[in-house]
Design a protein around this motif. Structure first.
Motif, short mmCIF file in Angstrom:
data_model
loop_
_atom_site.label_atom_id
_atom_site.label_comp_id
_atom_site.label_asym_id
_atom_site.label_seq_id
_atom_site.Cartn_x
_atom_site.Cartn_y
_atom_site.Cartn_z
N MET A 267 -12.54 -6.06 11.72
CA MET A 267 -11.84 -5.30 10.68
C MET A 267 -11.55 -3.89 11.17
N VAL A 268 -10.34 -3.40 10.87
CA VAL A 268 -9.99 -2.02 11.22
C VAL A 268 -10.60 -1.10 10.19
N ARG A 269 -11.39 -0.14 10.65
CA ARG A 269 -12.08 0.75 9.73
C ARG A 269 -11.25 1.98 9.43
N ALA A 270 -11.23 2.36 8.17
CA ALA A 270 -10.54 3.58 7.76
C ALA A 270 -11.42 4.78 8.06
N PRO A 271 -10.82 5.94 8.29
CA PRO A 271 -11.62 7.15 8.49
C PRO A 271 -12.33 7.53 7.20
N ASP A 272 -13.34 8.38 7.32
CA ASP A 272 -14.05 8.86 6.13
C ASP A 272 -13.14 9.79 5.35
N LEU A 273 -12.74 9.33 4.15
CA LEU A 273 -11.79 10.09 3.34
C LEU A 273 -12.46 10.83 2.19
N VAL B 117 3.16 7.41 -0.48
CA VAL B 117 3.46 5.99 -0.30
C VAL B 117 3.50 5.65 1.18
N ALA B 118 3.14 4.41 1.51
CA ALA B 118 3.29 3.89 2.87
C ALA B 118 4.14 2.62 2.82
N VAL B 119 4.97 2.43 3.84
CA VAL B 119 5.79 1.23 3.98
C VAL B 119 5.44 0.59 5.30
N VAL B 120 4.97 -0.65 5.27
CA VAL B 120 4.50 -1.35 6.46
C VAL B 120 5.39 -2.55 6.76
N GLY B 121 5.88 -2.61 8.01
CA GLY B 121 6.60 -3.80 8.46
C GLY B 121 8.01 -3.96 7.95
N TRP B 122 8.72 -2.86 7.68
CA TRP B 122 10.09 -2.96 7.16
C TRP B 122 10.98 -1.92 7.86
N PRO B 123 11.21 -2.09 9.17
CA PRO B 123 11.95 -1.07 9.92
C PRO B 123 13.40 -0.91 9.50
N GLU B 124 14.01 -1.96 8.93
CA GLU B 124 15.42 -1.88 8.56
C GLU B 124 15.65 -1.31 7.17
N LEU B 125 14.61 -0.99 6.44
CA LEU B 125 14.77 -0.42 5.11
C LEU B 125 15.28 1.01 5.23
N PRO C 238 -1.11 -6.94 10.92
CA PRO C 238 -0.41 -6.16 9.89
C PRO C 238 -1.24 -5.91 8.64
N PHE C 239 -2.02 -6.91 8.21
CA PHE C 239 -2.79 -6.72 6.99
C PHE C 239 -3.99 -5.81 7.22
N ALA C 240 -4.46 -5.70 8.47
CA ALA C 240 -5.52 -4.74 8.78
C ALA C 240 -5.00 -3.31 8.64
N VAL C 241 -3.77 -3.09 9.08
CA VAL C 241 -3.14 -1.77 8.92
C VAL C 241 -2.96 -1.46 7.44
N THR C 242 -2.45 -2.42 6.70
CA THR C 242 -2.27 -2.22 5.26
C THR C 242 -3.60 -1.98 4.57
N GLY C 243 -4.64 -2.71 5.00
CA GLY C 243 -5.97 -2.53 4.42
C GLY C 243 -6.50 -1.13 4.60
N MET C 244 -6.18 -0.51 5.73
CA MET C 244 -6.59 0.88 5.95
C MET C 244 -5.83 1.82 5.01
N LEU C 245 -4.55 1.58 4.88
CA LEU C 245 -3.72 2.49 4.09
C LEU C 245 -4.04 2.45 2.60
N VAL C 246 -4.41 1.28 2.07
CA VAL C 246 -4.67 1.20 0.63
C VAL C 246 -5.90 2.00 0.22
N LEU D 191 -8.62 -8.23 2.42
CA LEU D 191 -7.65 -7.23 1.98
C LEU D 191 -7.86 -6.87 0.51
N LEU D 192 -8.09 -7.88 -0.31
CA LEU D 192 -8.29 -7.61 -1.73
C LEU D 192 -9.51 -6.73 -1.96
N ALA D 193 -10.55 -6.91 -1.16
CA ALA D 193 -11.74 -6.07 -1.29
C ALA D 193 -11.40 -4.61 -1.01
N ARG D 194 -10.57 -4.37 0.00
CA ARG D 194 -10.18 -3.00 0.33
C ARG D 194 -9.26 -2.43 -0.74
N VAL D 195 -8.39 -3.28 -1.28
CA VAL D 195 -7.51 -2.83 -2.36
C VAL D 195 -8.34 -2.37 -3.55
#
Length: 274
Positions: free
Chosen positions: A1-7, A116-124, A149-157, A181-185
């Motif tokens: 799991m990708v760990r988020a920094p201490d926020l 806000v963060a946008v993940v995985g949508w370069p053409e938007l 990708p979901f590890a990155v999103t899990g950090m951002l949420v 992911l739901l746990a991190r959300v």
């Protein structure tokens, strides 16, 4: 799991900076940027040409125990259909792959002060957010989240107000896959909006189709606005249909404006016209 920094103890801008720094150190480099850096990007568009102002964002007190602090602001017509008047934080919302609608959500959220963060949508085409009254400086973009990708999103949420995650294909996520992911959300601060990936039992489902363009009549004119037909379903309530009107619509112009009806076509996209 990708760990988020201490926020802990950080305010929202500091959290955003810490998350961007952490993402940049991931294997493969998630390469986060701020949407303001993409102002001049030449990519397929998502909104009609010409400046417009979105419908007012709302985040009002709604159902018992639900307040503006537990939701992210959305355009007013959508707010009337959601408990609490916005997208629920610490929960997953499934949305249709309709770029024009997503741009309006981003504009309402950032215009209301959310990050806000946008993940995985370069053409938007995120420049449409500024045209709709949003703040590009409040959007972090991860165009290519790599093979996790979901590890990155899990950090951002864990530190953003809203995260939009788009999967290029219609990916089915089962309950076991969704659990981390739901746990991190749930322990984070964000409303997670998933596009493309199908999660079990999201808190909200939003269907969206562009159904009309305004300003074009008898083969001439300029698109000044458009209609998005929305279908909103929340747990325990039947689906509701509403119309989101964006831009300059009939009744707001000095001269009559024609409406060009378009059929409901799968994967319909709105492109920039000028």
């Amino acid at each position: 799991m990708v760990r988020a920094p201490d926020l802990s103890g950080l305010d929202r801008p500091e959290r955003v900076r810490a998350l961007k720094a952490a993402l940049a150190t991931l294997d493969g480099g998630a390469s986060p940027v701020t949407a303001a850096d993409l102002r001049s990007a030449s990519v397929p568009g998502t909104t009609p040409g010409g400046r417009h102002r979105s419908l007012p964002a709302a985040g009002k007190t709604g159902a018992a125990g639900v307040t503006a602090h537990s939701v992210v602001p959305v355009p007013g017509v959508l707010a009337d259909c959601l408990p609490g008047g916005g997208l629920p934080r610490r929960a997953i919302t499934a949305a249709a792959d309709c770029p024009a609608f997503i741009i309006e959500l981003l504009a309402a959220a950032t215009g209301g002060g959310s990050h806000v963060a946008v993940v995985g949508w370069p053409e938007l085409l995120l420049t449409g957010v500024a045209e709709a009254g949003g703040d590009l400086d409040s959007i972090v973009v991860v165009p290519d989240p790599g093979d996790r990708p979901f590890a990155v999103t899990g950090m951002l949420v864990e530190g953003m107000d809203m995260v939009v995650h788009r999967s290029a294909e219609n990916v089915q996520i089962n309950a076991t896959q969704a659990r981390p992911l739901l746990a991190r959300v749930r322990r984070g601060t964000a409303a997670l909006l998933v596009v493309g990936a199908r999660f079990p039992a999201p808190a909200v489902r939003i269907g969206a189709d562009v159904t009309a363009y305004h300003g074009v009549g008898a083969g001439s004119g300029r698109i000044r606005g458009f209609d998005v037909s929305l279908e909103i379903a929340t747990k325990g309530t039947p689906p509701r249909e509403v119309l989101l009107r964006v831009g300059r619509n009939p009744g707001t112009d000095d001269v009559p404006v024609g409406a060009l009806r378009v059929p409901r076509i799968p994967d319909l996209r709105v492109v920039r016209t000028g």
